[in-house]
Design an enzyme around this catalytic site. Structure first.
Site, PDB file in Angstrom:
ATOM      1  N   ASN A 158      57.245  42.321  60.753  1.00 24.71           N
ATOM      2  CA  ASN A 158      56.895  43.429  61.648  1.00 24.71           C
ATOM      3  C   ASN A 158      56.153  42.936  62.882  1.00 24.71           C
ATOM      4  O   ASN A 158      55.745  43.734  63.724  1.00 24.71           O
ATOM      5  CB  ASN A 158      56.050  44.485  60.917  1.00 24.71           C
ATOM      6  CG  ASN A 158      54.613  44.032  60.739  1.00 24.71           C
ATOM      7  OD1 ASN A 158      54.355  42.838  60.604  1.00 24.71           O
ATOM      8  ND2 ASN A 158      53.692  44.969  60.749  1.00 24.71           N
ATOM      9  N   LYS A 178      63.075  45.489  60.746  1.00 22.98           N
ATOM     10  CA  LYS A 178      62.133  44.558  60.120  1.00 22.98           C
ATOM     11  C   LYS A 178      62.818  43.409  59.361  1.00 22.98           C
ATOM     12  O   LYS A 178      62.269  42.314  59.276  1.00 22.98           O
ATOM     13  CB  LYS A 178      61.184  45.306  59.177  1.00 22.98           C
ATOM     14  CG  LYS A 178      60.173  46.174  59.911  1.00 22.98           C
ATOM     15  CD  LYS A 178      59.183  46.807  58.951  1.00 22.98           C
ATOM     16  CE  LYS A 178      58.193  47.681  59.703  1.00 22.98           C
ATOM     17  NZ  LYS A 178      57.138  48.214  58.842  1.00 22.98           N
ATOM     18  N   GLY A 186      45.710  56.200  55.872  1.00 20.00           N
ATOM     19  CA  GLY A 186      46.699  55.273  56.440  1.00 20.00           C
ATOM     20  C   GLY A 186      46.353  54.806  57.842  1.00 20.00           C
ATOM     21  O   GLY A 186      46.942  53.836  58.325  1.00 20.00           O
ATOM     22  N   GLY A 199      56.026  53.657  45.110  1.00 18.44           N
ATOM     23  CA  GLY A 199      56.980  53.233  46.124  1.00 18.44           C
ATOM     24  C   GLY A 199      57.355  51.774  45.951  1.00 18.44           C
ATOM     25  O   GLY A 199      56.609  50.991  45.332  1.00 18.44           O
ATOM     26  N   ALA A 200      58.543  51.439  46.461  1.00 20.06           N
ATOM     27  CA  ALA A 200      59.008  50.047  46.378  1.00 20.06           C
ATOM     28  C   ALA A 200      59.785  49.675  47.642  1.00 20.06           C
ATOM     29  O   ALA A 200      60.591  48.755  47.634  1.00 20.06           O
ATOM     30  CB  ALA A 200      59.879  49.865  45.136  1.00 20.06           C
ATOM     31  N   GLY A 201      59.543  50.413  48.732  1.00 22.36           N
ATOM     32  CA  GLY A 201      60.202  50.115  50.002  1.00 22.36           C
ATOM     33  C   GLY A 201      59.443  49.038  50.769  1.00 22.36           C
ATOM     34  O   GLY A 201      58.665  48.271  50.186  1.00 22.36           O
ATOM     35  N   GLY A 202      59.669  49.003  52.081  1.00 20.85           N
ATOM     36  CA  GLY A 202      59.090  47.945  52.899  1.00 20.85           C
ATOM     37  C   GLY A 202      57.561  47.928  52.848  1.00 20.85           C
ATOM     38  O   GLY A 202      56.946  46.861  52.695  1.00 20.85           O
ATOM     39  N   ALA A 203      56.939  49.106  52.986  1.00 18.84           N
ATOM     40  CA  ALA A 203      55.473  49.157  52.990  1.00 18.84           C
ATOM     41  C   ALA A 203      54.936  48.711  51.628  1.00 18.84           C
ATOM     42  O   ALA A 203      53.967  47.948  51.549  1.00 18.84           O
ATOM     43  CB  ALA A 203      54.993  50.566  53.331  1.00 18.84           C
ATOM     44  N   ASP A 262      51.718  44.194  57.894  1.00 18.14           N
ATOM     45  CA  ASP A 262      51.520  45.488  57.208  1.00 18.14           C
ATOM     46  C   ASP A 262      50.610  45.328  55.986  1.00 18.14           C
ATOM     47  O   ASP A 262      49.639  46.068  55.820  1.00 18.14           O
ATOM     48  CB  ASP A 262      52.868  46.070  56.741  1.00 18.14           C
ATOM     49  CG  ASP A 262      53.617  46.774  57.859  1.00 18.14           C
ATOM     50  OD1 ASP A 262      52.980  47.226  58.831  1.00 18.14           O
ATOM     51  OD2 ASP A 262      54.859  46.887  57.756  1.00 18.14           O
TER      52      ASP A 262
HETATM   53  P1  NDP Z   1      61.143  52.839  52.809  1.00 20.40           P
HETATM   54  O1  NDP Z   1      62.217  53.805  53.184  1.00 20.40           O
HETATM   55  O2  NDP Z   1      61.423  51.377  52.819  1.00 20.40           O
HETATM   56  O3  NDP Z   1      60.619  53.194  51.308  1.00 20.40           O
HETATM   57  C1  NDP Z   1      60.299  54.518  50.951  1.00 20.40           C
HETATM   58  C2  NDP Z   1      59.765  54.565  49.527  1.00 20.40           C
HETATM   59  O4  NDP Z   1      59.342  55.907  49.263  1.00 20.40           O
HETATM   60  C3  NDP Z   1      60.788  54.223  48.461  1.00 20.40           C
HETATM   61  O5  NDP Z   1      60.153  53.559  47.396  1.00 20.40           O
HETATM   62  C4  NDP Z   1      61.291  55.612  48.006  1.00 20.40           C
HETATM   63  O6  NDP Z   1      61.737  55.620  46.673  1.00 20.40           O
HETATM   64  C5  NDP Z   1      60.010  56.402  48.105  1.00 20.40           C
HETATM   65  N1  NDP Z   1      60.222  57.835  48.312  1.00 20.40           N
HETATM   66  C6  NDP Z   1      60.564  58.476  49.454  1.00 20.40           C
HETATM   67  N2  NDP Z   1      60.637  59.798  49.262  1.00 20.40           N
HETATM   68  C7  NDP Z   1      60.353  60.012  47.942  1.00 20.40           C
HETATM   69  C8  NDP Z   1      60.265  61.167  47.133  1.00 20.40           C
HETATM   70  N3  NDP Z   1      60.495  62.385  47.607  1.00 20.40           N
HETATM   71  N4  NDP Z   1      59.915  61.014  45.826  1.00 20.40           N
HETATM   72  C9  NDP Z   1      59.671  59.783  45.323  1.00 20.40           C
HETATM   73  N5  NDP Z   1      59.745  58.649  46.046  1.00 20.40           N
HETATM   74  C10 NDP Z   1      60.093  58.751  47.339  1.00 20.40           C
HETATM   75  O7  NDP Z   1      59.914  53.198  53.751  1.00 20.40           O
HETATM   76  P2  NDP Z   1      58.684  52.247  54.156  1.00 20.40           P
HETATM   77  O8  NDP Z   1      58.195  51.549  52.945  1.00 20.40           O
HETATM   78  O9  NDP Z   1      59.027  51.461  55.348  1.00 20.40           O
HETATM   79  O10 NDP Z   1      57.603  53.336  54.633  1.00 20.40           O
HETATM   80  C11 NDP Z   1      56.965  54.208  53.704  1.00 20.40           C
HETATM   81  C12 NDP Z   1      55.843  54.937  54.429  1.00 20.40           C
HETATM   82  O11 NDP Z   1      54.853  53.980  54.816  1.00 20.40           O
HETATM   83  C13 NDP Z   1      56.270  55.653  55.715  1.00 20.40           C
HETATM   84  O12 NDP Z   1      55.837  56.988  55.652  1.00 20.40           O
HETATM   85  C14 NDP Z   1      55.539  54.921  56.825  1.00 20.40           C
HETATM   86  O13 NDP Z   1      55.069  55.838  57.814  1.00 20.40           O
HETATM   87  C15 NDP Z   1      54.356  54.318  56.097  1.00 20.40           C
HETATM   88  N6  NDP Z   1      53.867  53.095  56.723  1.00 20.40           N
HETATM   89  C16 NDP Z   1      52.565  53.089  57.157  1.00 20.40           C
HETATM   90  C17 NDP Z   1      52.057  51.969  57.760  1.00 20.40           C
HETATM   91  C18 NDP Z   1      50.629  51.997  58.223  1.00 20.40           C
HETATM   92  O14 NDP Z   1      50.231  51.043  58.924  1.00 20.40           O
HETATM   93  N7  NDP Z   1      49.833  52.996  57.865  1.00 20.40           N
HETATM   94  C19 NDP Z   1      52.846  50.752  57.966  1.00 20.40           C
HETATM   95  C20 NDP Z   1      54.199  50.843  57.435  1.00 20.40           C
HETATM   96  C21 NDP Z   1      54.679  51.989  56.864  1.00 20.40           C
HETATM   97  P3  NDP Z   1      63.235  55.147  46.266  1.00 20.40           P
HETATM   98  O15 NDP Z   1      63.221  53.652  46.235  1.00 20.40           O
HETATM   99  O16 NDP Z   1      63.413  55.747  44.920  1.00 20.40           O
HETATM  100  O17 NDP Z   1      64.158  55.718  47.306  1.00 20.40           O
END
Ligand code: NDP
Length: 283
Positions: free
Chosen positions: A92, A71, A248, A130-134, A107
């Site tokens: 995406n 991405k 979702g 969360g603070a990842g891509g989604a 997204d």
């Molecule tokens: P990333 O890897 O970019 O980010 C993951 C996030 O989850 C981070 O903030 C991470 O925290 C946090 N995290 C993961 N595991 C834990 C845990 N055990 N405890 C606390 N925090 C946790 O992933 P994405 O953002 O790309 O994707 C996240 C989810 O979104 C996926 O499951 C994906 O399937 C879903 N998604 C759904 C979509 C839809 O259309 N429904 C579209 C895109 C994604 P930290 O920063 O501390 O590591």
């Protein structure tokens, strides 16, 4: 008119790709609308991404989705980014405009479209896990759609802090960080709670967010990004406590609808797409 045996080509570049259900959802829409179009699910290694993008242009593809891990990496291979993709810093969905690729991010737009089926984000106070891509995509689009305040709750303070700065600096919303190292209490007055972490994703279906259950209640909308299973532990708990829940699948379908509109100009039937995914996922 002479028949055409040349289909509109679209698809996805990701690795791994075998478990990505988007092809089933998009091709169900193409069939439903009688479109002579295909969506090809491609497993593309990181070092072949540039070739894949060039190949899609050479073969006249109308566009493609990019999923993990491409991405961000795809951006240098595109010609232009729209505002969403620039702000989020990830693409995406690529759309062919003549001999140029336009990168966008559907997204967050998909999330907001799904959210609007139950609540308008205007003026809302949002808690985002969360603070990842989604999460970045959801935060930016929710803020642009009028959310007033976003609390980012994240395990890593550094990643959470980056997202808070992005919201404060580049959108009209205010934002704060809560480092997630304890059982989080959702503040009273919160209207929208979103899980944008991967907690609860198949096969870890019984995983729960560290939230004080009593802090969720009626009047709140609780949304999960996890598409599989659609009814996560978070949503089951929230429903029991009287909250309105949003799964979702709604986000996944809505971002698919936006992509299909970009590539074909058709407003696809979201119901047909959702039913296809529901048949694939264990509810
Ligand atoms: P990333 O890897 O970019 O980010 C993951 C996030 O989850 C981070 O903030 C991470 O925290 C946090 N995290 C993961 N595991 C834990 C845990 N055990 N405890 C606390 N925090 C946790 O992933 P994405 O953002 O790309 O994707 C996240 C989810 O979104 C996926 O499951 C994906 O399937 C879903 N998604 C759904 C979509 C839809 O259309 N429904 C579209 C895109 C994604 P930290 O920063 O501390 O590591």
């Amino acid at each position: 008119m002479a028949p055409s045996f040349l289909s509109v080509l679209t698809g996805s570049f990701a690795t791994p790709a075998a478990e990505n259900p988007t092809v089933a959802m998009v091709e169900a829409a193409y069939r439903h609308h009688g479109l002579d179009a295909r969506y090809i699910n491609c497993d593309v290694a990181p070092d072949r991404l540039a070739d894949a993008v060039c190949g899609a242009m050479a073969m006249g593809w109308a566009g493609f989705n990019c999923s993990l891990p491409h991405k961000v990496a795809v951006i240098p291979h595109l010609d232009e980014l729209d505002e969403s993709a620039q702000l989020i810093g990830a693409v995406n969905c690529a759309v062919r405009r003549g001999d140029r690729w336009l990168g966008t991010n559907t997204d967050g737009q998909g999330f907001v479209a799904s959210l609007r089926t139950v609540v308008e984000p205007t003026g809302a106070s949002v808690v985002l896990f969360g603070a990842g891509g989604a999460a970045r995509a959801i935060a930016v689009e929710s803020a642009l759609a009028g959310a007033a305040h976003i609390t980012v709750v994240n395990r890593s303070a550094a990643r959470g802090g980056e997202l808070v700065s992005l919201i404060r600096d580049r959108t009209p919303a205010s934002a704060e960080l809560a480092v997630w190292d304890h059982r989080y209490v959702v503040p009273a007055g919160t209207e929208i709670v979103v899980n944008a972490t991967s907690i609860g994703l198949f096969p870890d279906v019984d995983a729960r967010l560290e939230i004080e259950p009593q802090s969720i209640g009626p009047g709140m909308v609780v949304a999960d990004v996890i598409p599989n299973p659609p009814r996560t532990g978070l949503l089951r708990d929230a429903e029991q406590r009287g909250a309105t829940v949003l799964d979702g699948l709604g986000m996944l379908v809505s971002q698919g609808v936006i992509g299909i509109r970009h590539w074909t100009g058709i407003d696809a039937d979201a119901g047909v797409m959702r039913q296809t995914l529901e048949r694939l996922f264990v509810a």
